[in-house]
Design an enzyme around this catalytic site. Sequence first.
Site, PDB file in Angstrom:
ATOM      1  N   GLU A  90       0.808  -1.370  -0.043  1.00  0.00           N
ATOM      2  CA  GLU A  90       0.176   0.062  -0.034  1.00  0.00           C
ATOM      3  C   GLU A  90       0.938   1.265  -0.190  1.00  0.00           C
ATOM      4  O   GLU A  90       1.874   1.284   0.545  1.00  0.00           O
ATOM      5  CB  GLU A  90      -0.758   0.133   1.354  1.00  0.00           C
ATOM      6  CG  GLU A  90      -1.511  -1.019   1.562  1.00  0.00           C
ATOM      7  CD  GLU A  90      -2.212  -0.914   3.181  1.00  0.00           C
ATOM      8  OE1 GLU A  90      -2.916  -1.516   3.389  1.00  0.00           O
ATOM      9  OE2 GLU A  90      -1.865   0.453   3.663  1.00  0.00           O
ATOM     10  N   CYS A 103       3.136   8.386   1.905  1.00  0.00           N
ATOM     11  CA  CYS A 103       3.562   7.579   2.896  1.00  0.00           C
ATOM     12  C   CYS A 103       3.955   6.158   2.223  1.00  0.00           C
ATOM     13  O   CYS A 103       3.138   5.257   1.541  1.00  0.00           O
ATOM     14  CB  CYS A 103       2.441   7.172   3.855  1.00  0.00           C
ATOM     15  SG  CYS A 103       2.928   5.850   5.075  1.00  0.00           S
ATOM     16  N   CYS A 110       5.174  -7.246   8.212  1.00  0.00           N
ATOM     17  CA  CYS A 110       6.217  -6.484   9.034  1.00  0.00           C
ATOM     18  C   CYS A 110       6.255  -7.433  10.332  1.00  0.00           C
ATOM     19  O   CYS A 110       5.249  -8.236  10.843  1.00  0.00           O
ATOM     20  CB  CYS A 110       5.644  -5.470   9.733  1.00  0.00           C
ATOM     21  SG  CYS A 110       6.690  -4.508  10.917  1.00  0.00           S
ATOM     22  N   CYS A 114       3.945  -4.946  16.775  1.00  0.00           N
ATOM     23  CA  CYS A 114       3.343  -4.081  17.337  1.00  0.00           C
ATOM     24  C   CYS A 114       1.892  -4.077  17.686  1.00  0.00           C
ATOM     25  O   CYS A 114       0.979  -4.594  16.660  1.00  0.00           O
ATOM     26  CB  CYS A 114       3.258  -2.549  16.865  1.00  0.00           C
ATOM     27  SG  CYS A 114       4.931  -1.948  16.786  1.00  0.00           S
ATOM     28  N   CYS A 117      -1.168  -2.613  15.637  1.00  0.00           N
ATOM     29  CA  CYS A 117      -1.120  -2.208  14.198  1.00  0.00           C
ATOM     30  C   CYS A 117      -1.683  -3.231  13.301  1.00  0.00           C
ATOM     31  O   CYS A 117      -1.356  -4.348  13.389  1.00  0.00           O
ATOM     32  CB  CYS A 117       0.618  -1.852  13.927  1.00  0.00           C
ATOM     33  SG  CYS A 117       0.935  -1.410  12.329  1.00  0.00           S
ATOM     34  N   GLY A 160       5.824  -2.118   7.521  1.00  0.00           N
ATOM     35  CA  GLY A 160       7.520  -2.515   7.424  1.00  0.00           C
ATOM     36  C   GLY A 160       8.159  -1.513   8.152  1.00  0.00           C
ATOM     37  O   GLY A 160       7.654  -0.549   8.739  1.00  0.00           O
ATOM     38  N   GLU A 161       9.484  -1.916   8.601  1.00  0.00           N
ATOM     39  CA  GLU A 161      10.202  -1.206   9.539  1.00  0.00           C
ATOM     40  C   GLU A 161      11.463  -0.964   8.794  1.00  0.00           C
ATOM     41  O   GLU A 161      12.238  -1.602   8.528  1.00  0.00           O
ATOM     42  CB  GLU A 161      10.713  -2.243  10.903  1.00  0.00           C
ATOM     43  CG  GLU A 161      11.628  -1.889  11.509  1.00  0.00           C
ATOM     44  CD  GLU A 161      11.763  -0.378  12.036  1.00  0.00           C
ATOM     45  OE1 GLU A 161      10.595   0.132  12.343  1.00  0.00           O
ATOM     46  OE2 GLU A 161      12.668   0.500  11.878  1.00  0.00           O
ATOM     47  N   SER A 192      10.603   6.725   9.403  1.00  0.00           N
ATOM     48  CA  SER A 192      10.140   6.376  10.895  1.00  0.00           C
ATOM     49  C   SER A 192      10.491   5.046  11.251  1.00  0.00           C
ATOM     50  O   SER A 192      10.412   4.088  10.524  1.00  0.00           O
ATOM     51  CB  SER A 192       8.569   6.486  10.696  1.00  0.00           C
ATOM     52  OG  SER A 192       7.756   6.453  11.956  1.00  0.00           O
ATOM     53  N   SER A 215       8.809   5.874  16.622  1.00  0.00           N
ATOM     54  CA  SER A 215       7.383   5.598  17.216  1.00  0.00           C
ATOM     55  C   SER A 215       7.505   5.275  18.489  1.00  0.00           C
ATOM     56  O   SER A 215       7.903   4.160  18.913  1.00  0.00           O
ATOM     57  CB  SER A 215       6.994   4.434  16.269  1.00  0.00           C
ATOM     58  OG  SER A 215       6.638   4.688  15.034  1.00  0.00           O
ATOM     59  N   LEU A 216       7.284   6.141  19.249  1.00  0.00           N
ATOM     60  CA  LEU A 216       7.447   6.081  20.763  1.00  0.00           C
ATOM     61  C   LEU A 216       6.434   5.219  21.499  1.00  0.00           C
ATOM     62  O   LEU A 216       6.302   4.213  21.887  1.00  0.00           O
ATOM     63  CB  LEU A 216       7.793   7.352  21.348  1.00  0.00           C
ATOM     64  CG  LEU A 216       8.254   7.225  22.945  1.00  0.00           C
ATOM     65  CD1 LEU A 216       9.559   6.453  23.086  1.00  0.00           C
ATOM     66  CD2 LEU A 216       8.334   8.716  23.527  1.00  0.00           C
ATOM     67  N   HIS A 217       5.170   6.138  21.387  1.00  0.00           N
ATOM     68  CA  HIS A 217       3.895   5.363  21.591  1.00  0.00           C
ATOM     69  C   HIS A 217       3.689   5.095  23.293  1.00  0.00           C
ATOM     70  O   HIS A 217       2.611   5.013  23.624  1.00  0.00           O
ATOM     71  CB  HIS A 217       3.643   4.083  21.124  1.00  0.00           C
ATOM     72  CG  HIS A 217       3.471   4.372  19.588  1.00  0.00           C
ATOM     73  ND1 HIS A 217       3.081   5.621  18.910  1.00  0.00           N
ATOM     74  CD2 HIS A 217       3.821   3.715  18.445  1.00  0.00           C
ATOM     75  CE1 HIS A 217       3.065   5.592  17.677  1.00  0.00           C
ATOM     76  NE2 HIS A 217       3.562   4.431  17.230  1.00  0.00           N
ATOM     77  N   ASN A 291      -6.342   5.132  14.621  1.00  0.00           N
ATOM     78  CA  ASN A 291      -7.204   4.590  13.657  1.00  0.00           C
ATOM     79  C   ASN A 291      -7.551   3.172  14.244  1.00  0.00           C
ATOM     80  O   ASN A 291      -6.811   2.274  14.279  1.00  0.00           O
ATOM     81  CB  ASN A 291      -6.281   4.477  12.285  1.00  0.00           C
ATOM     82  CG  ASN A 291      -6.847   5.664  11.356  1.00  0.00           C
ATOM     83  OD1 ASN A 291      -7.941   6.301  11.151  1.00  0.00           O
ATOM     84  ND2 ASN A 291      -5.619   6.258  10.818  1.00  0.00           N
ATOM     85  N   CYS A 334      -2.243   2.183   8.896  1.00  0.00           N
ATOM     86  CA  CYS A 334      -1.261   1.524   8.472  1.00  0.00           C
ATOM     87  C   CYS A 334      -1.571  -0.244   7.963  1.00  0.00           C
ATOM     88  O   CYS A 334      -2.090  -0.824   9.135  1.00  0.00           O
ATOM     89  CB  CYS A 334      -0.141   1.647   9.605  1.00  0.00           C
ATOM     90  SG  CYS A 334       1.520   1.257   8.780  1.00  0.00           S
TER      91      CYS A 334
HETATM   92  N1  SAH Z   1       7.898   0.715  11.548  1.00  0.00           N
HETATM   93  C1  SAH Z   1       7.836   1.937  11.475  1.00  0.00           C
HETATM   94  C2  SAH Z   1       7.039   2.593  10.083  1.00  0.00           C
HETATM   95  C3  SAH Z   1       5.827   1.935   9.864  1.00  0.00           C
HETATM   96  S1  SAH Z   1       4.502   2.230  11.132  1.00  0.00           S
HETATM   97  C4  SAH Z   1       7.561   2.795  12.729  1.00  0.00           C
HETATM   98  O1  SAH Z   1       7.191   1.917  13.539  1.00  0.00           O
HETATM   99  O2  SAH Z   1       7.388   3.869  12.928  1.00  0.00           O
HETATM  100  C5  SAH Z   1       3.935   3.987  10.835  1.00  0.00           C
HETATM  101  C6  SAH Z   1       3.497   4.729  11.907  1.00  0.00           C
HETATM  102  O3  SAH Z   1       1.976   4.463  12.090  1.00  0.00           O
HETATM  103  C7  SAH Z   1       4.049   4.170  13.651  1.00  0.00           C
HETATM  104  O4  SAH Z   1       4.025   5.116  14.261  1.00  0.00           O
HETATM  105  C8  SAH Z   1       2.836   3.266  13.909  1.00  0.00           C
HETATM  106  O5  SAH Z   1       2.954   3.043  14.954  1.00  0.00           O
HETATM  107  C9  SAH Z   1       1.562   4.014  13.363  1.00  0.00           C
HETATM  108  N2  SAH Z   1       0.543   3.421  13.405  1.00  0.00           N
HETATM  109  C10 SAH Z   1       0.452   1.763  13.085  1.00  0.00           C
HETATM  110  N3  SAH Z   1      -0.900   1.287  13.442  1.00  0.00           N
HETATM  111  C11 SAH Z   1      -1.649   2.779  13.534  1.00  0.00           C
HETATM  112  C12 SAH Z   1      -3.128   2.976  13.697  1.00  0.00           C
HETATM  113  N4  SAH Z   1      -3.898   2.000  13.743  1.00  0.00           N
HETATM  114  N5  SAH Z   1      -3.373   4.067  14.024  1.00  0.00           N
HETATM  115  C13 SAH Z   1      -2.437   5.179  13.901  1.00  0.00           C
HETATM  116  N6  SAH Z   1      -1.153   5.051  13.767  1.00  0.00           N
HETATM  117  C14 SAH Z   1      -0.685   3.582  13.405  1.00  0.00           C
END
Ligand code: SAH
Length: 346
Positions: A90, A103, A110, A114, A117, A160-161, A192, A215-217, A291, A334
């Site tokens: 995508e 994006c 991946c 997480c 995701c 992907g990472e 990212s 991506s700290l979260h 999302n 994502c």
């Molecule tokens: N692996 C990389 C890049 C891909 S994810 C990373 O972790 O940064 C891209 C971003 O989208 C990350 O910050 C991820 O945590 C976030 N993301 C994943 N699922 C999501 C969702 N359902 N809603 C909002 N952000 C999301």
Amino acid sequence: MTSIYDFSFEQLNDLMLANGFKKYNATQVFQWLYRQKVSSFDEMTNLSKNLRNWLKENYSCDGLVMLKRQISRDGTRKYLFQLSDGSNIESVLMHYDYGDCICVTSEVGCNMGCTFCASGLLKKKRDLTSGEMVLQVLEVQKDVMADDIRVSHIVVMGIGEPFDNYDNVLNFCRTVNHDLGLGIGARHITISTCGLVPGIRRFADEQVQYNLAISLHAPNDEIRSRIMPVNKAYPISELMEALKYYASKNNRRLSYEYILLKGVNDTDECVDQLIELTRDFDVYVNLIPYNTVDEHGYVSTDYKTAMALYNKLMSHNVRCTLRQKHGEDIDAACGQLRSKYERSQQ
Ligand code: SAH
């Protein structure tokens, strides 16, 4: 067959010279691909027949197959592309005040796992090549050209990472950045990562101008390890050391991505801890509404709580934004489009 899109400008130069062609041939081919955006070697009319034939025999100039395109009410466009091995990926194009940002996906699936995701619903099948990432930008640019849209920004934030596919991602950046080609400014390109510490350190040493997003979260190991398994390998203290190192070597923008998960990472205590993690270097915080992904059961923080969180960060002089949702009506989270599509084919 190797794709011609896999070559950065420098690599194309080397390829030409190594095979008895001229350096300026690389300039010509590069401009045909990225300025004129042709889709076959035959269209490269100022190349000698000999060179065209050699290219045809040895390299592919194929684009991606667009399987699906969804356009959201807010203008977000989501694409599902098929690669030459049949894998689906995508790409999303979002419109902002500052420009149009694509994006880009960096891997098929991946492995980071997480828990919130949609990407991780399908495990990693393989890395994307540099050319497959370049082609996402090119195909989307071609698609929106008729509407007078220019892709001006890139985030490697799709499935992907990126630091799990480090070399190809960096090569991709070099190609799209090159001023004989798409010419997307390094400062308009953001990578990212979920926090692969060795990748961050390596990236710090590159001395490039691309932006880095983390991506700290979650602001502590207990929550972060629960929602992001990568934290067990690289806990927050190690991540912070790597970021300090990065900040000491770079003046480029560093940001935290922080999705807002109701009752998980949006408490007062979390905000206090998050503030602490912004003290040792200059960092920008992106608060992101979640999302919803049907399979995962998380809910986004409500708007009022999100605003309170934002205000608290601001009052502590943390630079931050509360991001708008994009393309919610078209599965823009994502990996959502791809995983839905693949399951509908099963
Ligand atoms: N692996 C990389 C890049 C891909 S994810 C990373 O972790 O940064 C891209 C971003 O989208 C990350 O910050 C991820 O945590 C976030 N993301 C994943 N699922 C999501 C969702 N359902 N809603 C909002 N952000 C999301």
